[in-house]
Motif scaffolding. Structure first.
Motif, PDB file in Angstrom:
ATOM      1  N   LEU A 151       0.871  -1.166   0.000  1.00  0.00           N
ATOM      2  CA  LEU A 151       0.000   0.000   0.000  1.00  0.00           C
ATOM      3  C   LEU A 151       0.912   1.221   0.000  1.00  0.00           C
ATOM      4  O   LEU A 151       1.766   1.359   0.881  1.00  0.00           O
ATOM      5  N   LEU A 180      -8.358   4.905   5.782  1.00  0.00           N
ATOM      6  CA  LEU A 180      -8.238   4.887   4.325  1.00  0.00           C
ATOM      7  C   LEU A 180      -9.544   5.280   3.641  1.00  0.00           C
ATOM      8  O   LEU A 180      -9.548   5.782   2.516  1.00  0.00           O
ATOM      9  N   CYS A 204      -8.451   6.996  -2.928  1.00  0.00           N
ATOM     10  CA  CYS A 204      -7.888   5.669  -3.182  1.00  0.00           C
ATOM     11  C   CYS A 204      -7.987   5.332  -4.663  1.00  0.00           C
ATOM     12  O   CYS A 204      -8.979   5.649  -5.331  1.00  0.00           O
ATOM     13  N   THR A 260      -7.698   2.150  -7.411  1.00  0.00           N
ATOM     14  CA  THR A 260      -7.854   0.692  -7.357  1.00  0.00           C
ATOM     15  C   THR A 260      -7.696   0.063  -8.738  1.00  0.00           C
ATOM     16  O   THR A 260      -7.799   0.731  -9.771  1.00  0.00           O
ATOM     17  N   PHE A 311      -9.953  -2.551  -1.035  1.00  0.00           N
ATOM     18  CA  PHE A 311      -8.592  -3.031  -0.837  1.00  0.00           C
ATOM     19  C   PHE A 311      -8.678  -4.371  -0.126  1.00  0.00           C
ATOM     20  O   PHE A 311      -9.524  -4.564   0.766  1.00  0.00           O
ATOM     21  N   VAL A 331     -13.516   1.031  -0.073  1.00  0.00           N
ATOM     22  CA  VAL A 331     -12.943   2.375  -0.157  1.00  0.00           C
ATOM     23  C   VAL A 331     -13.662   3.142  -1.260  1.00  0.00           C
ATOM     24  O   VAL A 331     -14.283   2.549  -2.146  1.00  0.00           O
ATOM     25  N   ASP A 386     -13.171   4.722  -4.370  1.00  0.00           N
ATOM     26  CA  ASP A 386     -12.105   4.763  -5.375  1.00  0.00           C
ATOM     27  C   ASP A 386     -12.262   5.991  -6.269  1.00  0.00           C
ATOM     28  O   ASP A 386     -13.222   6.116  -7.007  1.00  0.00           O
TER      29      ASP A 386
END
Length: 300
Positions: free
Chosen positions: A165, A184, A189, A191, A200, A213, A215
């Protein structure tokens, strides 16, 4: 008794359903076929076939013996094939497929080194993030990163694919560094759409944990994902075979190092072990030597 010949007679009789047809196929007399069958049954200590004037069928012992007999014939042919290649120079064209990111970062340099040792081998490298149909595309070897292997394929392990990560220092200066996994969810984020968009995946206490998350960007290409993380787009999970140098040079920084993303296997995949070209066998052995071991070279 030539046990290999007797085994071949037995398998041929079963496949053709007739002593006469098997005799024609093997270019021998029906009496000789009968003698080979009798000798094989004596050696195995069991009757293999029910024989009547109209038909032939396997006994229970014959059903048990048949797969092993076929395997023995395949092995004999393979040994003959390999022995005949001693002293030969590997040559010909090999068609290989791999994901774009692994092909660029690790596989292509390894293939160049292989061709330096075996200059008469020509390689066509097909890169694709999705799985390619090996038979339809006439692929000799696929290098795949997965924990879900197709049971119809032959696989040989090459290495482990570990991931981290990570984020660019510029992103962390602007948004701060998360201190927990739950934090997070408030970060930007990035992905991989195939591995798992909007989540994740981590390994905790031998269990696979999926963390949802938001994204900000999702892509099906690992190289594109790396580029977006390098440019400060957010936090992403990237394989160490691709970002090892970025981490060493501090272009990327590990985030929450206690969290271990899912480890995947890197495998050499091919359709059959039988009658493989010399160049293909040597290439697979070479890749095992280059990438194998407890720790792959990019993680050392």
């Amino acid at each position: 008794m030539d046990r290999l010949a007797a085994t071949r007679v037995f398998v041929t009789v079963v496949e053709h359903g007739s002593l006469t047809q098997a005799a024609e196929r093997l270019d021998m007399s029906t009496a000789m076929v009968s003698r080979y069958l009798a000798a094989l049954e004596t050696w195995l200590g069991a009757r293999l076939l029910h024989r009547t004037t109209r038909r032939i069928s396997l006994t229970e012992a014959g059903q048990v013996a048949l797969p092993g007999c076929r395997q023995l014939l395949d092995l004999a042919e393979d040994v003959k094939h390999q022995a005949g290649e001693i002293g030969r120079v590997p040559s010909g064209r090999l068609r290989i497929t791999s994901s774009p990111s692994f092909a660029e970062a690790q596989l292509a340099p390894a293939l160049v080194r292989f061709q330096q040792k075996h200059p008469q081998v020509v390689i066509s490298l097909v890169v694709a993030d999705s799985s390619v149909d090996l038979a339809a595309e006439r692929i000799d070897l696929a290098v795949r990163i997965t924990n879900s292997l197709d049971p119809t394929m032959i696989a040989r392990p090459l290495a482990l694919c570990r991931s981290v990560l990570c984020a660019a220092p510029a992103y962390l200066r602007l948004h701060g560094e998360p201190q927990t996994a739950q934090a997070l969810q408030s970060h930007q984020c990035l992905t991989h759409a195939i591995v798992g968009a909007a989540q994740f995946r981590f390994r905790q206490r031998k269990q696979l944990v999926e963390l949802p998350v938001a994204d900000r960007l999702s892509t099906n290409d690992t190289g594109v994902l790396r580029r977006a993380v390098l440019d400060g787009g957010g936090i992403g999970i990237l394989p160490t075979y691709l970002v090892g140098d970025d981490l060493k040079r501090r272009r990327l920084v590990r985030v929450l190092p206690a969290l271990e993303p899912e480890t995947l296997g890197i495998h050499a995949i091919f359709l059959s072990r039988q009658h493989q070209p010399l160049a293909l066998r040597l290439l697979v052995d070479f890749l095992v030597e280059q990438f194998g071991g407890e720790t792959p070279p990019w993680d050392r």
